[in-house]
Write a protein that holds these residues in place. Sequence first.
Motif, PDB file in Angstrom:
ATOM      1  N   ASN A  74       0.933  -1.138   0.059  1.00  0.00           N
ATOM      2  CA  ASN A  74      -0.043  -0.082  -0.016  1.00  0.00           C
ATOM      3  C   ASN A  74       0.827   1.206   0.096  1.00  0.00           C
ATOM      4  O   ASN A  74       0.574   2.228   0.627  1.00  0.00           O
ATOM      5  CB  ASN A  74      -0.910  -0.014   1.325  1.00  0.00           C
ATOM      6  N   GLN A  76       2.042   4.417  -1.892  1.00  0.00           N
ATOM      7  CA  GLN A  76       1.526   5.254  -3.160  1.00  0.00           C
ATOM      8  C   GLN A  76       2.697   5.941  -3.791  1.00  0.00           C
ATOM      9  O   GLN A  76       2.810   6.040  -5.086  1.00  0.00           O
ATOM     10  CB  GLN A  76       0.681   6.029  -2.613  1.00  0.00           C
ATOM     11  N   TYR A  95      -4.182   5.543  -7.611  1.00  0.00           N
ATOM     12  CA  TYR A  95      -4.633   6.444  -6.489  1.00  0.00           C
ATOM     13  C   TYR A  95      -5.534   7.468  -6.570  1.00  0.00           C
ATOM     14  O   TYR A  95      -5.107   8.405  -7.256  1.00  0.00           O
ATOM     15  CB  TYR A  95      -3.274   6.619  -5.581  1.00  0.00           C
ATOM     16  N   GLY A  97      -7.005   9.197  -4.202  1.00  0.00           N
ATOM     17  CA  GLY A  97      -7.087  10.034  -3.151  1.00  0.00           C
ATOM     18  C   GLY A  97      -6.395  11.363  -3.024  1.00  0.00           C
ATOM     19  O   GLY A  97      -5.379  11.531  -3.984  1.00  0.00           O
ATOM     20  N   ASN A 101      -3.662  13.581   2.338  1.00  0.00           N
ATOM     21  CA  ASN A 101      -3.703  12.643   3.144  1.00  0.00           C
ATOM     22  C   ASN A 101      -2.760  11.515   3.378  1.00  0.00           C
ATOM     23  O   ASN A 101      -2.907  10.582   4.147  1.00  0.00           O
ATOM     24  CB  ASN A 101      -5.182  11.954   2.934  1.00  0.00           C
ATOM     25  N   LEU A 102      -1.680  11.840   2.603  1.00  0.00           N
ATOM     26  CA  LEU A 102      -0.545  10.636   2.744  1.00  0.00           C
ATOM     27  C   LEU A 102       0.467  11.234   3.750  1.00  0.00           C
ATOM     28  O   LEU A 102       0.674  12.483   4.144  1.00  0.00           O
ATOM     29  CB  LEU A 102       0.219  10.584   1.353  1.00  0.00           C
ATOM     30  N   GLU A 122      -0.649   6.024   2.869  1.00  0.00           N
ATOM     31  CA  GLU A 122      -2.135   6.095   3.648  1.00  0.00           C
ATOM     32  C   GLU A 122      -1.874   5.871   5.268  1.00  0.00           C
ATOM     33  O   GLU A 122      -0.968   5.180   5.594  1.00  0.00           O
ATOM     34  CB  GLU A 122      -3.164   5.566   2.981  1.00  0.00           C
ATOM     35  N   ARG A 123      -2.679   6.682   5.800  1.00  0.00           N
ATOM     36  CA  ARG A 123      -2.830   6.540   7.220  1.00  0.00           C
ATOM     37  C   ARG A 123      -3.099   5.174   7.658  1.00  0.00           C
ATOM     38  O   ARG A 123      -3.979   4.376   6.977  1.00  0.00           O
ATOM     39  CB  ARG A 123      -3.878   7.613   7.935  1.00  0.00           C
ATOM     40  N   LYS A 126      -7.009   4.544   7.358  1.00  0.00           N
ATOM     41  CA  LYS A 126      -7.795   5.139   6.270  1.00  0.00           C
ATOM     42  C   LYS A 126      -8.945   4.262   5.734  1.00  0.00           C
ATOM     43  O   LYS A 126     -10.046   4.800   5.567  1.00  0.00           O
ATOM     44  CB  LYS A 126      -6.809   5.456   4.934  1.00  0.00           C
TER      45      LYS A 126
END
Length: 630
Positions: A74, A76, A95, A97, A101-102, A122-123, A126
């Motif tokens: 995961n 990105q 991706y 998003g 938010n990364l 990502e968190r 998420k």
Amino acid sequence: MKFSSRIIIFTISCVVIAVLLVLLGGAFTFRQLAFNQQQHQLRSVVEVLDNQLSVQPDTPEFAQWLPNWLRAHNIQVLEVANRGGVIYTFRELNYTGSSKNLIAYRYPLLAHPEFYVQIWVERPFKRLTYEPEAMLGIGGGLLIVALGLIVVFRWLKQIMYGAELLQTRGNQIIAGRLRDMREGSPKEWPNAASKALELLIDELIEARQERSRFDCIIRNNAFVDELTQLSNRTHFLNQLEAEISDADAHIGAVLLIYLRGMDDVNYQYARSEGDAILQQSADVLKQYTRRNIDVNLARYSGDSFALLMPLSTLDEAEDTAAGVLKLLERISLPEVADADDFFYIGIAGYQYGDDAQLVLEQAEDALRIAQIQRHNGWYVIPRELNSSQTGKGSVRWRTLLQHVLVNDSLHYYQQDVFDEDGRVCYKEMLARITDYQGEVINAGVFLPWAEKSGLLMDFDRHALAFAMKQVKYSRQSISVNLNISTVLKQSVMRELLQWVFSVPYKECQKLVLEFHETQLSQLNDTEMMRLKALNKKGIKLAVERAGQRVVSTQYISELKLEYLKLHPSLVRDIQLRQVNQLAVSSMLASCAGRVKVVALGVERNEEWRVLQRLGVHYAQGFLFSKPEPF
């Protein structure tokens, strides 16, 4: 807020705060673990990249399989760079998003210090979804806590109900309802505290009764004759000097009643026979003077009595002597006594400023002249008393008083009551009227005539209405002297209660009703309850002329009094009279700090210093201020 409610709210608050802390602590811990797990995975990716660069430093063919491996983790965006710039970049094109938010991580390559890897992922939460099944455990835990709180709430409410009852009884006791709260409810908790409170109340009530009886015993020994239970010579002299020094009294009369044949009776018979005659004579005099509380009766010596009649003319004193003599002649005497040569009365008048001892000597001279006549009778020393305000006649007095009421010509003065620091505690309202010649007449003169004329209630209601108006504009409390029978009338009680409900509570607290101690000590339980009802509404109560007569001080325990005013006879020359000091100390012990004791008629610094030493902290008199018009 009730004590039990505070305990319950405190307990529930502690539990709720603890649950919230556990939830918040668990959430933060779980979040930190998730981030730590993510970083651990990313470090493993960095280690693989570092190892591959060591195997193939020039041609990183791992770029063919690396994208799929990065998508599996995961990741990105990934960049491998050195000081010269980025040598490899991976970006997930699918991706959708926002790049905001990364989270960015930067790791150096241990085997290649000149290189570093920067990763954007990502968190951890998420894509986490909160399914009902996943929240079942937390929801169940919260439900168990809520049910537990409800159970604890009911249990605490049940167990604290008894504590509330105990607290309510304690508040009632503090409010002065000691006798009403003598027995508590069986539900009070803790039970041992409830039982202990009942025992202490019983002991306190008994102690107060004993103290009241002890106070009466002290004053009886100081001021009361043991055989006849009348005032003794010392008390009578105090009363006479107080009346003579009272400018409001103007004039009065002293009657000395002598039983001439008592020596023969005591010689011929046992002393008990003579004591019986003295007791019968005392009962006759009590019966005759019971109608007028201002008349003071005393045993002047072993075989003589004395009557003090304030505001009386010599003609009125002669009428009294005639009436007393008729009653005394009805007493059955032994054979040795000559019934026609047994009772003699000497009369002397006095006026403001006279010497008390000289007045008594004149009464004794009149008594000797009466005995010379050798037949039951009286004699009065002729004297012109300088007073135009007394002796007008009942018809003239009634006409004058009715004229005052119809024309609303009653006016009022005020005199301050001070504490030992010189501060004004309250103001006493003093009534005055003006006769046809323009002379000002004090309340001590015209109120007895108003009572005889049946107009006392009208004057009292006028004074009460005036006081209720004045408290609205006065900073200090205002006291008004009233006859207690007026206040206990249903119509007057209704007017007072209507006034209480129509004005602020602070305004009610400025009104002080003063009553004569003799009247107050004779009230029954029903009348006491009426005064207590006024007191509960904020109206303060006070006692005047305390110590003028030796009566029980039980009324101090029954009523919540604000002030107790000592009679001027106890205050006058107190620095010279040990007996008066003893009586004042006894009165102060009866009050026991519950009532503010006021010394009335203080005129000398020596008197005030002795009163302060005894424990009197409030005073009223010419030493501090004189009456002034409102």
